[in-house]
Design an enzyme around this catalytic site. Structure first.
Site, PDB file in Angstrom:
ATOM      1  N   ASP A 122       2.777  10.459   3.841  1.00 17.71           N
ATOM      2  CA  ASP A 122       2.323   9.312   2.747  1.00 17.71           C
ATOM      3  C   ASP A 122       0.958   8.860   2.860  1.00 17.71           C
ATOM      4  OD1 ASP A 122       2.247   7.759   0.364  1.00 17.71           O
ATOM      5  OD2 ASP A 122       3.236   6.243   1.680  1.00 17.71           O
ATOM      6  N   ASP A 152      -2.490   9.772  -3.696  1.00 18.50           N
ATOM      7  CA  ASP A 152      -1.111   9.349  -3.108  1.00 18.50           C
ATOM      8  C   ASP A 152      -0.324  10.513  -2.952  1.00 18.50           C
ATOM      9  OD1 ASP A 152       1.071   8.255  -2.067  1.00 18.50           O
ATOM     10  OD2 ASP A 152       1.433   6.973  -3.647  1.00 18.50           O
TER      11      ASP A 152
END
Length: 432
Positions: free
Chosen positions: A101, A311
């Site tokens: 992430d 992201d």
């Protein structure tokens, strides 16, 4: 206290969250500074300062002896819209699979006891069985690197880390040895890595996800802790597109050798903000075919710098409602098919019934510094057989998120030393 960071694990309220998930391998390049590369394999189901100098020196000393003979690797798997990175934690090494992430910092895994945790199919890490596990004292400077570090009655550094998706992990901040495997079958142990030993983890996680590997730009992120030991704080990824055969891998590289260069590269500056975690860039607008849609709706209105961030933990691209609505309307006008309506499973998404992906239109993301073209394989995804949906959603915020569907089939390099992100079109199924 809670810390809300910009992370959308598969909790965005759209069906597109139930889709993709690759797995990584890490291999180090040879030379004076070791770099890592991480293979991403699709599977069928789906904040302040630098790491302590002493820790950095320890890692450099350990790696300098092996850098000419070892190429470290770590497998990573894809599942339900996320990329799961496999690392081993503790002594003896215990395998965990955490979401890779770039939208958050803290690396954490579920730990025994884990009575208030989501269901997991894999065993849970037991810190009492590891000889290298060390709790961080609440008096330690490391405890204060995380804004939510608080003191427990045992003087341990407790933390609470919350995500914008409403997922939460709570536990003890600790240090452990994280081990990466190598191409030669040897192990590369990284001692003293700060991580969260989560005892209360809730949210929309699936049963294969054992935590999160925080790859953001903040001080406790995995990148910040190991970057200087591998030739610089930089990494690159090449994500295979949705519906790629599960046996095909792609690559994530860390450190020296991860630079993105050559013909066709488009670079855009990273925009520094008070929040050091997200990788903010400036999106000027999006074109649908030959129709340009300005980010703010009017070319006479200047675009705020750093209005979106990249992201890897968010599948769809999230746009402000005013831009999203114009995008959907323009795509609809250029697709010679009737959209799906009255399907409760799909909700308000723009979807079409088709056995194969749509032939168009081509979308272009106009970043400051250059344009990134997006083919239907990067913009339309299939939530169920015979249906393809636009992989975008909306937000009431003025900013947005550039999700991992749109990042596929691009070699994307994050150079935190030069503060730049680079895109290079690539068939990630062939990027080895």
């Amino acid at each position: 206290m809670t810390m809300v960071v910009y992370f959308y694990p598969c909790l965005v309220a759209t069906i597109i969250c139930f889709m993709l998930l690759p797995f990584l391998h890490i291999s180090a390049t040879e030379g004076n500074d070791v770099g890592f590369s991480v293979n991403l394999i699709r599977k069928n189901s789906s904040h302040h300062g630098h790491v302590l100098p002493a820790l950095r020196r320890l890692m450099e000393m350990e790696l300098s002896a092996m850098e000419k003979t070892v190429s470290p690797q770590s497998p990573i798997y894809a599942y339900l819209g996320h990329y799961l990175m496999e690392v081993s934690i503790g002594t003896p090494p215990f395998k965990i699979y955490g979401i890779a992430d770039t939208g958050s910092d803290l690396t954490w895994t579920s730990c025994v006891p884990c009575n208030k945790c989501y269901k997991q199919r894999n065993p849970i890490f037991d810190p009492q069985k590891s000889t290298s596990y060390r709790n961080i004292s609440c008096d330690s400077k490391l405890c204060h690197k995380l804004d939510t570090g608080v003191c427990s009655p045992q003087k341990h550094c407790n933390y609470t880390y919350a995500y914008a998706s409403a997922a939460i992990t709570q536990g003890v901040l600790a240090q452990e040895t994280i081990t990466l495997s190598s191409t030669k079958g040897e192990s590369v142990p990284l001692k003293g890595i700060v991580f969260g030993c989560g005892h209360n983890n809730t949210g929309g996680f699936n049963d294969r996800e054992m935590g999160i590997i925080g790859l953001g730009g903040g001080p406790v992120s995995f990148i910040s802790q190991i970057g200087s030991s591998f030739g610089g704080k930089r990494f690159s990824q090449c994500l295979v597109p949705f519906h790629t055969d599960v046996s095909v891998s792609s690559k994530m590289s860390l450190g020296k050798g991860s630079e993105v260069s050559g013909k066709g590269v488009v670079s855009t500056p990273l925009v520094a903000k008070q929040d050091k975690t997200p990788y903010f860039v400036t999106l000027l607008g999006i074109s649908v075919g030959n129709t340009y849609l300005h980010f703010n709706g009017s070319s006479s209105q200047s675009v705020e710098k750093g209005n979106v961030f990249l992201d890897s933990g968010t599948p769809p691209t999230i746009l402000p409602t005013q831009l999203y609505d114009r995008l959907v309307a323009q795509v609809r006008s250029e697709v010679a098919m009737k959209p799906v309506t009255n399907d409760l499973d799909l909700g308000p998404q723009l979807c079409y019934r088709t056995k194969n992906n749509l032939r168009g239109p081509v979308l272009t993301a106009h970043f400051e510094g250059g344009d990134v073209k997006l083919l239907p394989t990067q913009t339309f995804v299939s939530p169920k057989d015979g249906v393809f949906c636009l992989g975008f959603t909306n937000t009431s915020s003025d900013g947005g998120v550039y999700g991992n569907f749109a990042q596929s089939n691009y070699l994307i390099g994050f150079d935190l030393d030069r503060q730049v992100v680079s895109f290079k079109p690539m068939d990630c199924t062939k990027h080895k």
